[in-house]
Design an enzyme around this catalytic site. Structure first.
Site, PDB file in Angstrom:
ATOM      1  N   LYS A 133     -24.409 -16.714 -12.767  1.00 21.83           N
ATOM      2  CA  LYS A 133     -25.192 -15.860 -12.887  1.00 21.83           C
ATOM      3  C   LYS A 133     -25.343 -15.102 -11.666  1.00 21.83           C
ATOM      4  O   LYS A 133     -25.629 -15.278 -10.565  1.00 21.83           O
ATOM      5  CB  LYS A 133     -26.611 -16.356 -13.132  1.00 21.83           C
ATOM      6  CG  LYS A 133     -27.749 -15.001 -13.389  1.00 21.83           C
ATOM      7  CD  LYS A 133     -29.112 -15.835 -13.622  1.00 21.83           C
ATOM      8  CE  LYS A 133     -30.074 -14.479 -14.307  1.00 21.83           C
ATOM      9  NZ  LYS A 133     -30.250 -13.324 -13.352  1.00 21.83           N
TER      10      LYS A 133
ATOM     11  N   ASP B  53       0.929  -1.178  -0.100  1.00 22.75           N
ATOM     12  CA  ASP B  53      -0.019   0.065  -0.002  1.00 22.75           C
ATOM     13  C   ASP B  53       0.837   1.100  -0.122  1.00 22.75           C
ATOM     14  O   ASP B  53       0.684   2.319  -0.597  1.00 22.75           O
ATOM     15  CB  ASP B  53      -0.907  -0.025   1.342  1.00 22.75           C
ATOM     16  CG  ASP B  53      -1.941  -1.036   1.217  1.00 22.75           C
ATOM     17  OD1 ASP B  53      -2.112  -1.616   0.246  1.00 22.75           O
ATOM     18  OD2 ASP B  53      -2.669  -1.221   2.154  1.00 22.75           O
TER      19      ASP B  53
ATOM     20  N   CYS C  34     -27.024 -15.267  36.868  1.00 26.10           N
ATOM     21  CA  CYS C  34     -28.218 -15.737  36.054  1.00 26.10           C
ATOM     22  C   CYS C  34     -27.935 -17.089  35.688  1.00 26.10           C
ATOM     23  O   CYS C  34     -26.990 -17.564  35.043  1.00 26.10           O
ATOM     24  CB  CYS C  34     -28.497 -14.539  34.838  1.00 26.10           C
ATOM     25  SG  CYS C  34     -29.464 -15.150  33.857  1.00 26.10           S
TER      26      CYS C  34
ATOM     27  N   CYS D  34     -28.034  -8.757  30.634  1.00 25.71           N
ATOM     28  CA  CYS D  34     -28.563  -9.298  32.096  1.00 25.71           C
ATOM     29  C   CYS D  34     -27.012  -9.089  32.689  1.00 25.71           C
ATOM     30  O   CYS D  34     -25.997  -9.866  32.135  1.00 25.71           O
ATOM     31  CB  CYS D  34     -28.929 -10.758  31.988  1.00 25.71           C
ATOM     32  SG  CYS D  34     -28.878 -11.321  33.742  1.00 25.71           S
TER      33      CYS D  34
ATOM     34  N   CYS E 293     -33.613 -14.584  34.849  1.00 27.51           N
ATOM     35  CA  CYS E 293     -33.484 -14.511  36.409  1.00 27.51           C
ATOM     36  C   CYS E 293     -34.325 -13.365  37.037  1.00 27.51           C
ATOM     37  O   CYS E 293     -34.205 -13.175  38.063  1.00 27.51           O
ATOM     38  CB  CYS E 293     -32.045 -14.339  36.670  1.00 27.51           C
ATOM     39  SG  CYS E 293     -31.294 -12.655  36.196  1.00 27.51           S
TER      40      CYS E 293
ATOM     41  N   ASP F 231       0.589   4.216  -2.458  1.00 30.16           N
ATOM     42  CA  ASP F 231       0.219   5.702  -2.001  1.00 30.16           C
ATOM     43  C   ASP F 231       1.387   6.525  -2.567  1.00 30.16           C
ATOM     44  O   ASP F 231       0.964   7.868  -3.012  1.00 30.16           O
ATOM     45  CB  ASP F 231       0.071   5.519  -0.560  1.00 30.16           C
ATOM     46  CG  ASP F 231      -1.248   4.840  -0.229  1.00 30.16           C
ATOM     47  OD1 ASP F 231      -2.176   4.563  -0.942  1.00 30.16           O
ATOM     48  OD2 ASP F 231      -1.219   4.345   1.126  1.00 30.16           O
TER      49      ASP F 231
HETATM   50  S1  IVH Z   1     -26.173 -12.550 -20.407  1.00 30.44           S
HETATM   51  C1  IVH Z   1     -27.833 -11.821 -24.260  1.00 30.44           C
HETATM   52  N1  IVH Z   1     -24.802 -13.710 -18.311  1.00 30.44           N
HETATM   53  O1  IVH Z   1     -28.999 -11.451 -15.492  1.00 30.44           O
HETATM   54  C2  IVH Z   1     -27.787 -12.404 -22.769  1.00 30.44           C
HETATM   55  N2  IVH Z   1     -26.405 -12.214 -17.888  1.00 30.44           N
HETATM   56  O2  IVH Z   1     -31.754 -12.248 -15.949  1.00 30.44           O
HETATM   57  C3  IVH Z   1     -27.949 -11.607 -21.736  1.00 30.44           C
HETATM   58  N3  IVH Z   1     -26.684 -11.563 -15.586  1.00 30.44           N
HETATM   59  O3  IVH Z   1     -29.902  -8.668 -17.538  1.00 30.44           O
HETATM   60  C4  IVH Z   1     -27.497 -11.579 -20.354  1.00 30.44           C
HETATM   61  N4  IVH Z   1     -25.089 -12.941 -14.872  1.00 30.44           N
HETATM   62  O4  IVH Z   1     -27.810  -8.391 -15.907  1.00 30.44           O
HETATM   63  C5  IVH Z   1     -25.757 -12.847 -18.753  1.00 30.44           C
HETATM   64  N5  IVH Z   1     -23.337 -14.573 -16.717  1.00 30.44           N
HETATM   65  C6  IVH Z   1     -24.439 -13.671 -17.065  1.00 30.44           C
HETATM   66  C7  IVH Z   1     -25.121 -13.045 -16.151  1.00 30.44           C
HETATM   67  C8  IVH Z   1     -26.141 -12.070 -16.735  1.00 30.44           C
HETATM   68  C9  IVH Z   1     -25.887 -11.937 -14.610  1.00 30.44           C
HETATM   69  C10 IVH Z   1     -27.911 -10.943 -15.603  1.00 30.44           C
HETATM   70  C11 IVH Z   1     -27.865  -9.629 -16.602  1.00 30.44           C
HETATM   71  C12 IVH Z   1     -29.172  -9.756 -17.172  1.00 30.44           C
HETATM   72  C13 IVH Z   1     -30.029 -10.744 -16.339  1.00 30.44           C
HETATM   73  C14 IVH Z   1     -30.996 -11.485 -16.910  1.00 30.44           C
END
Ligand code: IVH
Length: 650
Positions: free
Chosen positions: A110, A30, A419, A414, A401, A34
């Site tokens: 996802k 760091d 207790c 407490c 208690c 910095d």
């Molecule tokens: S692909 C054309 N990949 O989920 C494909 N979406 O429920 C469109 N999301 O609006 C999206 N992880 O915001 C894709 N690995 C992933 C994702 C992902 C999260 C979100 C994204 C999308 C929403 C749809």
């Protein structure tokens, strides 16, 4: 400083930041960072006309907007169709197989956050737009620039839209909410809301403080010459974007199912929240042939994880008195199944939280269960109130208690040291596996012994006689003798067990071991400053130790005399590959975990439970889970259990 030196400094600092934020693998301290940052700031203040747009100083959130402008995406941002089961996934696969028979699938997490579209022109970040309705969103470029995992410049010079999800890591989310709680601000329900809310701050300095993370998942408009999504994404990561914790190519439903199960099992160990796995057709040519419905791409689907949030009703609110006297309200809820576990209780933390969330008995609520953490209530569904709801008052009298309680705001305590709940819980803690490990002395037996008047404090454990036990119901000769033996065996325990069993606030196993390794039993005489010098002991912990020792001097001495704990050997440990290393063990090993832990500790290693930047080494068995992934992601040295044995043999 010359302009050339300035340019070099900017590129060096960007490299440091990339390794720190994107790779999670710092290549400098760091202090060096910095210093270089200040060097750049100084040059820029003298030469404002020469400031480079990708200078790290340009990330400082110092703009306050009156509102966000609407902006069009270059090409539409799509949403994803959800599937929730193997069958539904199969139906989706049947549909894609109508377009082609030789399909490989790209699987990635996802992420549960807010989607964002980044537009780069001439290699410079020129616009960041939220998803909005898919066609147009809000221009939040100034806020996006504060996110360290979004490169301000990239080496790809043609115009390109890079799309991804902005998330908040789980530990960061906890920190933000803790701070908000201290400031009496309303809490974010989950990391997704926190991420979305932080992204849309009019004051970009607030966004800058939230440590948001951008995870790319695809591109919009942009000329790229890849036919495999896997390769395309690999290219995107080389531009300086963060990689997913896990992604995989699958050839059929069985392989997809395996990856899905793995991701689901590991999701609690990931830094970010996932709500499923996205399955995409890997070939871009095939993607184009399949095209889109009105809402979704035909070539991708979200295979959702089972919900960890469920709706239930609060039947009652109970008060529990812990060993330190803190009163914790607990909600009794209508039994609800979440991911295979029936949830009947949810923690409410404290009374401030009950008030802030306005939680009442008979309220309909959303509960969240994740991993092995105790389920919590994340939202009250006030719209369902029907007049039968009861407000719970802050208690003024101990439910066990009946003594008057000390109300410190967030905590209600407490203070009665005798207790029953406090005494019983501290004896249970003392005898538990994690402290003195007295076999056969679990919750029930402690309760029985207490009720029979045989146990009033932990010291009484050591005056229990066979005759005492035989008088109790359920105790035959053998069981009684076993317990007496187990009690005797707990004497001469390791020093750290004795320290931990004292139940000093904030002092767990790791701290107890550090204390004993440094001071042995003399830790009671160490000054606050000496305590703070120990790695891993902070100010709050040191103060807690000092305070405890001051009040409990006699108790500590008495217990020390009874137990005569063994002091760790102070003789020098020979050099070996594990000495002074912070090590995490994971997976089912060929010998009991405790045994391996002890052996490594004797070699001078420190064994901790979770992988972090401070971990030096992860030793794993074949079925290792999320800790393994995290260690890989952080670039921690990784060793197979077998390799450890080999090194030991040497
Ligand atoms: S692909 C054309 N990949 O989920 C494909 N979406 O429920 C469109 N999301 O609006 C999206 N992880 O915001 C894709 N690995 C992933 C994702 C992902 C999260 C979100 C994204 C999308 C929403 C749809």
């Amino acid at each position: 400083m010359t302009y050339q030196e300035y340019e070099q400094a900017v590129s060096k600092l960007n490299k440091y930041a990339y390794y720190y934020y994107v790779k999670d693998d710092p290549i400098t301290t760091d202090e060096v960072y910095d210093e270089l940052y200040r060097f750049i700031e100084e040059f820029e203040s003298k030469n404002p006309q020469s400031v480079l747009p990708n200078s790290p100083t340009q990330r400082v959130g110092d703009t306050i907007s009156s509102g966000f402008e609407k902006a069009l995406h270059k090409s539409r941002m799509w949403s994803l169709e959800d599937v929730f089961s193997k069958d539904e996934l199969q139906k989706w696969m049947d549909r894609v197989y109508k377009f082609a028979s030789d399909i490989t699938f790209y699987c990635e997490p996802k992420y549960d956050g807010a989607s964002l579209n980044l537009f780069y022109e001439n290699g410079k970040l020129s616009q960041a737009i939220t998803r909005g309705d898919g066609l147009q969103g809000e221009d939040i470029t100034q806020n996006a620039k504060t996110i360290k995992t979004i490169p301000l410049s990239i080496s790809h010079k043609k115009p390109i839209e890079i799309r991804g999800e902005v998330v908040i890591f789980k530990d960061e989310f906890e920190k933000i909410n803790l701070q908000r709680e201290k400031n009496s601000e309303s809490l974010f329900a989950n990391p997704r809301n926190a991420a979305a809310g932080s992204l849309r701050q009019l004051d970009s300095s607030i966004t800058a403080k939230r440590n948001l993370v951008f995870l790319p998942y695809g591109v919009g408009t942009g000329e790229l010459d890849f036919d495999s999504l896997y390769e395309l994404m690999t290219f995107i990561y080389t531009l300086g974007f963060k990689e997913p914790p896990y992604r995989e190519i699958c050839r059929n439903a069985t392989e997809i199912e395996t990856v899905y199960e793995t991701m689901k099992a590991q999701r609690d160990g990931y830094d970010m929240m996932l709500d499923g796995m996205v399955v995409k057709v890997d070939s871009i040519k095939q993607q184009n042939a399949m095209g889109y419905t009105v809402k979704y791409p035909r070539w991708a689907v979200a295979y959702k994880f089972p919900a960890v949030e469920k709706i239930t009703r609060i039947k009652d609110i109970l008060l529990q008195v812990g060993r330190s006297g803190v009163i914790t309200p607990v909600a009794v809820v209508e039994p609800t199944e979440i991911e295979g576990v029936v949830v009947e209780r949810a923690t409410l933390h404290n009374f401030d939280e009950i008030k802030r969330k306005d939680i009442r008995i008979n309220d309909k609520v959303i509960i969240l269960r994740s991993g092995d953490v105790i389920p919590k209530i994340i939202k009250v569904l006030a719209a369902y109130r029907d007049g039968t709801q009861q407000i719970v008052q802050r208690p003024t009298i101990c439910p066990v208690c009946s003594s008057e309680l000390l109300d410190e705001g967030a905590l209600i305590k407490c203070q009665n040291l005798t207790c029953k709940a406090r005494v019983v819980n501290s004896i249970i803690y003392f005898a538990s596996k994690q402290c003195l490990d007295i076999e056969g002395m679990g919750e029930k037996i402690v309760q029985t012994l207490f009720d029979a008047g045989l146990l009033k404090s932990v010291e009484d454990i050591y005056v229990l006689s066979l005759e005492d036990l035989l008088k109790l119901e359920g105790f035959k000769e053998k069981k009684a003798q076993n317990l007496i033996d187990a009690i005797q065996k707990s004497k001469h325990c390791e020093c750290w067990r004795f320290v931990k069993s004292l139940g000093i606030e904030h002092i767990g196993e790791v701290a107890s071991k550090s204390l004993c390794n440094t001071f042995g039993l003399g830790f009671t005489k160490a000054s606050k400053e000496q305590l703070i010098e120990i790695d891993g002991i902070g100010k709050e912990m040191a103060e807690s130790i000092k305070e405890f020792v001051k009040i409990n001097k006699e108790h500590i001495l008495k217990l020390q005399n009874i137990l005569s704990p063994t002091q760790p050997k102070q003789n020098k440990i020979k050099d070996n590959p594990f000495k002074d290393k912070t090590i995490v063990l994971t997976g089912s090993m060929t010998k009991p975990r405790d045994q391996i832990k002890l052996m490594l500790e004797q070699l001078g290693a420190k064994i901790t439970n979770s992988v972090s930047k401070k971990t030096d080494m992860l030793i794993y068995a074949d079925d290792a889970g999320s800790k393994y992934d995290k260690a890989v992601a952080l670039g921690v040295t990784i060793l197979k259990e077998r390799e450890m044995w080999e090194m030991l043999d040497e």
